[in-house]
Design an enzyme around this catalytic site. Structure first.
Site, PDB file in Angstrom:
ATOM      1  N   PHE A 127       0.860  -1.191   0.000  1.00  0.00           N
ATOM      2  CA  PHE A 127       0.000   0.000   0.000  1.00  0.00           C
ATOM      3  C   PHE A 127       0.897   1.243   0.000  1.00  0.00           C
ATOM      4  O   PHE A 127       1.760   1.380   0.875  1.00  0.00           O
ATOM      5  CB  PHE A 127      -0.867  -0.037   1.259  1.00  0.00           C
ATOM      6  N   ASP A 199       1.039  -5.391   8.317  1.00  0.00           N
ATOM      7  CA  ASP A 199      -0.116  -4.508   8.255  1.00  0.00           C
ATOM      8  C   ASP A 199      -1.345  -5.383   7.977  1.00  0.00           C
ATOM      9  O   ASP A 199      -1.400  -6.083   6.958  1.00  0.00           O
ATOM     10  CB  ASP A 199       0.085  -3.462   7.142  1.00  0.00           C
ATOM     11  N   TYR A 224     -11.590   0.965  10.556  1.00  0.00           N
ATOM     12  CA  TYR A 224     -12.798   1.365   9.805  1.00  0.00           C
ATOM     13  C   TYR A 224     -13.124   0.486   8.608  1.00  0.00           C
ATOM     14  O   TYR A 224     -14.096   0.736   7.919  1.00  0.00           O
ATOM     15  CB  TYR A 224     -12.690   2.832   9.352  1.00  0.00           C
ATOM     16  N   LYS A 225     -12.324  -0.564   8.363  1.00  0.00           N
ATOM     17  CA  LYS A 225     -12.638  -1.453   7.238  1.00  0.00           C
ATOM     18  C   LYS A 225     -13.530  -2.582   7.747  1.00  0.00           C
ATOM     19  O   LYS A 225     -14.684  -2.331   8.066  1.00  0.00           O
ATOM     20  CB  LYS A 225     -11.332  -1.922   6.602  1.00  0.00           C
ATOM     21  N   ARG A 373     -12.703  -2.720  -7.755  1.00  0.00           N
ATOM     22  CA  ARG A 373     -12.514  -3.566  -6.569  1.00  0.00           C
ATOM     23  C   ARG A 373     -13.864  -3.881  -5.954  1.00  0.00           C
ATOM     24  O   ARG A 373     -14.637  -2.973  -5.645  1.00  0.00           O
ATOM     25  CB  ARG A 373     -11.645  -2.776  -5.588  1.00  0.00           C
TER      26      ARG A 373
HETATM   27  C1  LIG Z   1      -6.509   1.327   4.722  1.00  0.00           C
HETATM   28  C2  LIG Z   1      -5.052   1.075   4.920  1.00  0.00           C
HETATM   29  C3  LIG Z   1      -4.302   1.872   5.765  1.00  0.00           C
HETATM   30  C4  LIG Z   1      -4.944   3.060   6.411  1.00  0.00           C
HETATM   31  O1  LIG Z   1      -4.060   3.928   7.020  1.00  0.00           O
HETATM   32  P1  LIG Z   1      -4.612   5.251   7.702  1.00  0.00           P
HETATM   33  O2  LIG Z   1      -3.505   5.684   8.554  1.00  0.00           O
HETATM   34  O3  LIG Z   1      -5.856   4.883   8.449  1.00  0.00           O
HETATM   35  O4  LIG Z   1      -4.933   6.213   6.620  1.00  0.00           O
HETATM   36  C5  LIG Z   1      -2.976   1.543   5.972  1.00  0.00           C
HETATM   37  N1  LIG Z   1      -2.412   0.488   5.353  1.00  0.00           N
HETATM   38  C6  LIG Z   1      -3.116  -0.305   4.510  1.00  0.00           C
HETATM   39  C7  LIG Z   1      -2.470  -1.461   3.859  1.00  0.00           C
HETATM   40  C8  LIG Z   1      -4.453  -0.009   4.257  1.00  0.00           C
HETATM   41  O5  LIG Z   1      -5.149  -0.770   3.406  1.00  0.00           O
END
Ligand SMILES: *Cc1c(COP(=O)(O)O)cnc(C)c1O
Length: 414
Positions: A127, A199, A224-225, A373
């Site tokens: 990411f 992560d 939040y996911k 997606r």
């Molecule tokens: C959604 C996501 C994040 C989110 O990071 P924030 O600090 O909440 O913006 C981080 N890493 C991955 C791989 C994600 O999919």
């Protein structure tokens, strides 16, 4: 005609052991929501808690709430709720900050534990936000020779050697849903004395995890996911107990102090995971996340995974048997064991298709440059929803509705 037939899909819903969970969510009527991997749906309990924490706790207790409502311990309490979902024994998981900030804290702390080593190894297709955090951290340390090495996923194993300090990976790829074998890679890395930081943004709440038994060192994740904590909900971090003595958070905030209310001039870290707290916890949003996590009570993550796989396989089967959808190219691994809980398809008009779907009440998302997606959150998605969504998708491609000019306009958030 796409297969399976609608009647067979409805039978899957009738037999679904998780079906009742859907009633705990405030799903807008008529909306087909295939985006729980980006922002989970509001649980009724979270909405009720939001009102309560604002009106009764903040509104009435005011500053007394830190004690009367135990706000001060929310990070550890919510951390333990999450721990159950990720296979972590108590005392190792803390709810705090955002995923990005937690990644920064743990990456810096892990690097400091490996003073003889210089390399942070990660995946090129990680990411991008995670890459940015690592880039920024490394940039500040060029004089110490710390280096970020990004390699294709297929090269990770070959790159594990005694020069690597930390292996930093995302378990389930944000775009393709490709899922690493966490246990296997962690063990290989350990064979070379490498610390591993995972992560879990696209895994927690969707994929069974066993951080303790896989001997994971560190992990971060997102609230939040699949955890449904609401937009910008706090994230979490995990650090294995065996590292607590040696670990030092780089963000030495007062909530991570051994005794913050002594107001001593000198920083002294709290013991255990608590030192990774930094500033004052966001009480409102953390309370909402806590209520959202109650939806997982009594749930076996293996059942969640089984439904997630079944939903994804149904979607694939519908796409593959729909004549209009043969221009979609699967970007996700074909085998369900190598995937998380979403599917990625590429199409030159992916952005416009996503907009045209939204206009028909089918919500999924687009990832640049050309990926559509579709996410499958097993707690509230029905098999019927998947079938209906692919049916609408087929209609949009058949009639080329995505060519309408209004669907070409890029919004700020895609
Ligand atoms: C959604 C996501 C994040 C989110 O990071 P924030 O600090 O909440 O913006 C981080 N890493 C991955 C791989 C994600 O999919």
């Amino acid at each position: 005609m796409m297969t399976p037939a609608l009647a067979a899909v409805e039978a899957l819903d009738r037999e679904d052991t998780l079906a009742a969970k859907r009633e705990q969510f405030a799903l807008p009527k008529g909306l087909l929501y295939l985006n729980g991997n980006s922002l989970g749906v509001l649980p009724h309990g979270a909405a009720a808690r939001a009102t309560k924490v604002v009106e009764q706790e903040w509104g009435v207790d005011l500053v007394r709430g830190w004690n009367t409502r135990d706000w001060i311990n929310l990070p550890t309490r919510v951390g333990e709720q999450i721990a159950r979902l990720i296979g972590a024994a108590p005392g190792q998981t803390l709810c705090c900050d955002s995923t990005s900030i937690n990644l920064y804290k743990l990456l810096a702390a892990a690097l400091a534990m490996q003073p003889e080593r210089r390399i942070v190894l990660t995946e090129r297709d990680n990411f991008p936000a995670d890459l940015y955090i690592a880039q920024g951290l490394v940039q500040g340390r060029t004089d110490s020779g710390i280096e970020l090495k990004t390699v294709p996923a297929t090269d990770i194993e070959a790159q594990l050697d005694e020069s690597v300090a930390v292996l930093m990976l995302t378990h389930v790829n944000y775009k393709t849903a490709a899922m690493h074998n966490m246990e296997h890679l962690t063990r290989l890395a350990h064979d070379h004395g490498i610390l591993v930081l995972w992560d879990l943004a696209h895994s927690a709440g969707a994929v069974p995890l066993a951080l303790d038994s896989w001997e994971v060192d560190f992990a971060v994740g997102c609230g939040y996911k699949y955890l449904n904590g609401g937009p910008g909900a706090p994230g979490f971090l995990y650090a294995a107990t065996r590292h607590h003595e040696a670990l030092r958070s780089p963000l030495t905030g007062w909530m991570g102090h051994a005794s913050p209310f002594e107001f001593a001039a000198a920083y002294e870290p709290a013991s255990g995971i608590q030192q990774f707290a930094c500033g004052t916890p966001p009480v409102v949003s953390m309370s909402v996340l806590s209520a959202a996590l109650e939806v997982f009570a009594g749930i076996d993550m293996q059942d969640v995974r089984r439904k997630s796989v079944a939903l994804s396989e149904l979607c694939l089967q519908c796409v593959e048997t729909c004549p209009e959808l043969q221009t979609l190219r699967l970007e996700s691994p074909a085998g369900s064991a190598e995937r998380g809980s979403h599917l990625a398809f590429s199409h030159p008009h992916a952005y416009a298709i996503c907009q045209a779907l939204a206009a028909r009440n089918v919500i999924c998302d687009f990832r640049a440059p050309a990926t559509l997606r579709l996410g499958f959150a097993p707690l509230y998605l029905q098999y019927r929803d998947v079938w209906d969504s692919v049916d609408v998708l087929g209609d949009i491609l058949r009639a080329q509705r995505y060519l309408a000019p209004e669907y070409a306009v890029r919004k700020r958030v895609t």
